[in-house]
Motif scaffolding. Sequence first.
Motif, PDB file in Angstrom:
ATOM      1  N   LEU A  67      27.315 -14.794 -28.021  1.00 54.75           N
ATOM      2  CA  LEU A  67      26.026 -14.677 -26.839  1.00 54.75           C
ATOM      3  C   LEU A  67      25.163 -13.931 -27.687  1.00 54.75           C
ATOM      4  O   LEU A  67      24.968 -12.870 -28.073  1.00 54.75           O
ATOM      5  N   GLY A  68      23.936 -14.507 -27.728  1.00 56.13           N
ATOM      6  CA  GLY A  68      22.703 -14.205 -27.958  1.00 56.13           C
ATOM      7  C   GLY A  68      22.452 -13.751 -29.716  1.00 56.13           C
ATOM      8  O   GLY A  68      21.433 -13.390 -30.016  1.00 56.13           O
ATOM      9  N   GLU A  69      23.582 -14.388 -30.342  1.00 53.14           N
ATOM     10  CA  GLU A  69      23.536 -14.013 -31.767  1.00 53.14           C
ATOM     11  C   GLU A  69      24.051 -15.472 -32.665  1.00 53.14           C
ATOM     12  O   GLU A  69      25.139 -15.668 -32.288  1.00 53.14           O
ATOM     13  N   VAL A  70      23.263 -16.025 -33.649  1.00 53.77           N
ATOM     14  CA  VAL A  70      23.995 -16.896 -34.496  1.00 53.77           C
ATOM     15  C   VAL A  70      23.467 -16.361 -35.944  1.00 53.77           C
ATOM     16  O   VAL A  70      22.447 -16.026 -36.384  1.00 53.77           O
ATOM     17  N   VAL A  71      24.646 -16.721 -36.881  1.00 55.64           N
ATOM     18  CA  VAL A  71      24.594 -16.456 -38.064  1.00 55.64           C
ATOM     19  C   VAL A  71      24.640 -17.801 -39.026  1.00 55.64           C
ATOM     20  O   VAL A  71      25.686 -18.543 -38.796  1.00 55.64           O
ATOM     21  N   VAL A  72      23.498 -18.291 -39.663  1.00 55.99           N
ATOM     22  CA  VAL A  72      23.723 -19.583 -40.262  1.00 55.99           C
ATOM     23  C   VAL A  72      23.750 -19.329 -41.634  1.00 55.99           C
ATOM     24  O   VAL A  72      23.557 -18.191 -42.205  1.00 55.99           O
ATOM     25  N   GLY A  73      23.936 -20.449 -42.510  1.00 52.30           N
ATOM     26  CA  GLY A  73      24.477 -20.048 -43.764  1.00 52.30           C
ATOM     27  C   GLY A  73      23.193 -19.825 -44.997  1.00 52.30           C
ATOM     28  O   GLY A  73      23.795 -19.241 -46.004  1.00 52.30           O
ATOM     29  N   LYS A  74      22.190 -20.062 -44.498  1.00 48.08           N
ATOM     30  CA  LYS A  74      20.882 -19.830 -45.580  1.00 48.08           C
ATOM     31  C   LYS A  74      19.944 -19.330 -44.740  1.00 48.08           C
ATOM     32  O   LYS A  74      19.862 -19.770 -43.523  1.00 48.08           O
ATOM     33  N   GLU A  75      19.135 -18.660 -45.538  1.00 46.64           N
ATOM     34  CA  GLU A  75      17.674 -18.238 -44.733  1.00 46.64           C
ATOM     35  C   GLU A  75      16.775 -19.338 -44.402  1.00 46.64           C
ATOM     36  O   GLU A  75      16.660 -20.356 -45.231  1.00 46.64           O
ATOM     37  N   LEU A  76      16.463 -19.453 -43.062  1.00 44.80           N
ATOM     38  CA  LEU A  76      15.758 -20.552 -42.546  1.00 44.80           C
ATOM     39  C   LEU A  76      14.223 -20.735 -42.999  1.00 44.80           C
ATOM     40  O   LEU A  76      13.552 -19.657 -43.205  1.00 44.80           O
ATOM     41  N   THR A  77      13.681 -21.657 -43.194  1.00 43.03           N
ATOM     42  CA  THR A  77      12.405 -21.908 -43.547  1.00 43.03           C
ATOM     43  C   THR A  77      11.625 -21.852 -42.485  1.00 43.03           C
ATOM     44  O   THR A  77      11.975 -22.027 -41.216  1.00 43.03           O
ATOM     45  N   ALA A  78      10.136 -21.825 -42.344  1.00 45.30           N
ATOM     46  CA  ALA A  78       9.307 -21.644 -41.381  1.00 45.30           C
ATOM     47  C   ALA A  78       9.430 -22.898 -40.679  1.00 45.30           C
ATOM     48  O   ALA A  78       9.297 -23.167 -39.257  1.00 45.30           O
ATOM     49  N   GLU A  79       9.640 -24.153 -41.473  1.00 46.78           N
ATOM     50  CA  GLU A  79       9.672 -25.328 -40.492  1.00 46.78           C
ATOM     51  C   GLU A  79      10.873 -25.476 -40.007  1.00 46.78           C
ATOM     52  O   GLU A  79      10.919 -25.996 -38.747  1.00 46.78           O
ATOM     53  N   GLU A  80      11.903 -25.187 -40.451  1.00 47.90           N
ATOM     54  CA  GLU A  80      13.246 -25.064 -39.648  1.00 47.90           C
ATOM     55  C   GLU A  80      13.159 -23.990 -38.621  1.00 47.90           C
ATOM     56  O   GLU A  80      13.638 -24.646 -37.555  1.00 47.90           O
ATOM     57  N   LYS A  81      12.510 -23.059 -38.513  1.00 48.90           N
ATOM     58  CA  LYS A  81      12.385 -22.243 -37.198  1.00 48.90           C
ATOM     59  C   LYS A  81      11.668 -22.839 -36.141  1.00 48.90           C
ATOM     60  O   LYS A  81      11.862 -22.780 -34.973  1.00 48.90           O
ATOM     61  N   LYS A  82      10.609 -23.669 -36.744  1.00 52.07           N
ATOM     62  CA  LYS A  82       9.584 -24.231 -35.719  1.00 52.07           C
ATOM     63  C   LYS A  82      10.471 -25.446 -35.128  1.00 52.07           C
ATOM     64  O   LYS A  82      10.569 -25.226 -33.894  1.00 52.07           O
ATOM     65  N   LYS A  83      11.247 -26.145 -35.820  1.00 52.82           N
ATOM     66  CA  LYS A  83      12.080 -27.182 -35.218  1.00 52.82           C
ATOM     67  C   LYS A  83      12.963 -26.532 -34.205  1.00 52.82           C
ATOM     68  O   LYS A  83      13.380 -27.087 -33.073  1.00 52.82           O
ATOM     69  N   LEU A  84      13.641 -25.398 -34.462  1.00 53.27           N
ATOM     70  CA  LEU A  84      14.821 -24.758 -33.840  1.00 53.27           C
ATOM     71  C   LEU A  84      13.957 -24.345 -32.529  1.00 53.27           C
ATOM     72  O   LEU A  84      14.428 -24.689 -31.185  1.00 53.27           O
ATOM     73  N   GLU A  85      12.837 -23.983 -32.437  1.00 53.37           N
ATOM     74  CA  GLU A  85      12.019 -23.382 -31.374  1.00 53.37           C
ATOM     75  C   GLU A  85      11.643 -24.701 -30.446  1.00 53.37           C
ATOM     76  O   GLU A  85      11.906 -24.497 -29.159  1.00 53.37           O
ATOM     77  N   GLU A  86      11.208 -25.557 -31.130  1.00 49.97           N
ATOM     78  CA  GLU A  86      11.101 -26.913 -30.125  1.00 49.97           C
ATOM     79  C   GLU A  86      12.148 -27.302 -29.538  1.00 49.97           C
ATOM     80  O   GLU A  86      12.404 -28.069 -28.505  1.00 49.97           O
ATOM     81  N   ALA A  87      13.608 -27.423 -30.336  1.00 44.63           N
ATOM     82  CA  ALA A  87      14.811 -27.831 -29.575  1.00 44.63           C
ATOM     83  C   ALA A  87      15.272 -26.877 -28.461  1.00 44.63           C
ATOM     84  O   ALA A  87      15.608 -27.223 -27.410  1.00 44.63           O
ATOM     85  N   PHE A  88      15.006 -25.515 -28.685  1.00 43.54           N
ATOM     86  CA  PHE A  88      15.417 -24.571 -27.633  1.00 43.54           C
ATOM     87  C   PHE A  88      14.549 -24.379 -26.463  1.00 43.54           C
ATOM     88  O   PHE A  88      15.148 -24.159 -25.370  1.00 43.54           O
ATOM     89  N   THR A  89      13.425 -24.335 -26.663  1.00 43.64           N
ATOM     90  CA  THR A  89      12.400 -23.903 -25.464  1.00 43.64           C
ATOM     91  C   THR A  89      12.838 -25.024 -24.197  1.00 43.64           C
ATOM     92  O   THR A  89      12.746 -24.251 -23.152  1.00 43.64           O
ATOM     93  N   PRO A  90      12.867 -26.246 -24.366  1.00 41.57           N
ATOM     94  CA  PRO A  90      13.050 -27.064 -23.164  1.00 41.57           C
ATOM     95  C   PRO A  90      14.415 -26.527 -22.407  1.00 41.57           C
ATOM     96  O   PRO A  90      14.755 -27.087 -21.312  1.00 41.57           O
ATOM     97  N   LEU A  91      15.397 -26.286 -23.270  1.00 42.89           N
ATOM     98  CA  LEU A  91      16.636 -25.898 -22.742  1.00 42.89           C
ATOM     99  C   LEU A  91      16.755 -24.567 -22.294  1.00 42.89           C
ATOM    100  O   LEU A  91      17.790 -24.246 -21.947  1.00 42.89           O
ATOM    101  N   GLY A  92      15.580 -23.665 -22.067  1.00 43.78           N
ATOM    102  CA  GLY A  92      15.638 -22.392 -21.917  1.00 43.78           C
ATOM    103  C   GLY A  92      15.930 -21.174 -22.567  1.00 43.78           C
ATOM    104  O   GLY A  92      16.125 -20.316 -22.218  1.00 43.78           O
ATOM    105  N   PHE A  93      16.256 -21.604 -24.055  1.00 46.74           N
ATOM    106  CA  PHE A  93      16.544 -20.442 -24.910  1.00 46.74           C
ATOM    107  C   PHE A  93      15.087 -20.220 -25.852  1.00 46.74           C
ATOM    108  O   PHE A  93      14.212 -21.106 -26.017  1.00 46.74           O
ATOM    109  N   GLU A  94      15.253 -19.103 -26.489  1.00 48.79           N
ATOM    110  CA  GLU A  94      14.188 -18.634 -27.370  1.00 48.79           C
ATOM    111  C   GLU A  94      14.632 -17.491 -28.506  1.00 48.79           C
ATOM    112  O   GLU A  94      15.524 -16.962 -28.187  1.00 48.79           O
TER     113      GLU A  94
END
Length: 187
Positions: free
Chosen positions: A34-61
């Motif tokens: 709950l509230g926390e995810v650990v991924v295997g590598k440091e995310l790039t700015a582009e990956e973080k942007k894609k993540l935001e785009e995927a999460f926002t419509p689902l109500g996550f941030e």
Amino acid sequence: MDTLFIKNMVCNRCIMVVQNELDKLGLDVKSIKLGEVVVGKELTAEEKKKLEEAFTPLGFEVIDDKKSRIIEKIKNTIIELVHHQDNGAKTNLSEVLSSKLNHDYNYLSNLFSEVEGTTIEKYFIAQKIEKVKELLVYDELSLSEIAFRMNYSSVAYLSNQFKKVTGLTPSHFKQIREDKRKPLDKV
């Protein structure tokens, strides 16, 4: 490795939805709770942007600032305590939060009140009342069993707190819920 803090993850279904989105993006998830995810590598700015785009419509941030992370950890700890642990043991909320978040409870309490406009205690009570509503609707436990399970000292104390928060007694709430339910043959 990169740790992401995600706002509005409140249940196991949320974990599955977030996991699914991370899988779609091809990210290597090491752990998720709950509230926390650990991924295997440091995310790039582009990956973080894609993540935001995927999460926002689902109500996550994805949460970036430290204060918001602490607030989300407080909420997730309380949700975990109230909704996902079925123990009759009494817990001291301030001790649990202090040890889990490694901060003095006064600091956590002041921060929470400042950011959320309510106290940790009121948030905790609201979560407990939501759980009581859920247990009343399931209709598997008596009010005294619910009071015991939710660590209330008495049925009267639970009833008083329930009425303060909802404006209804537990029995009136249950009656209203039953009146709204239709028999299966009438659906």
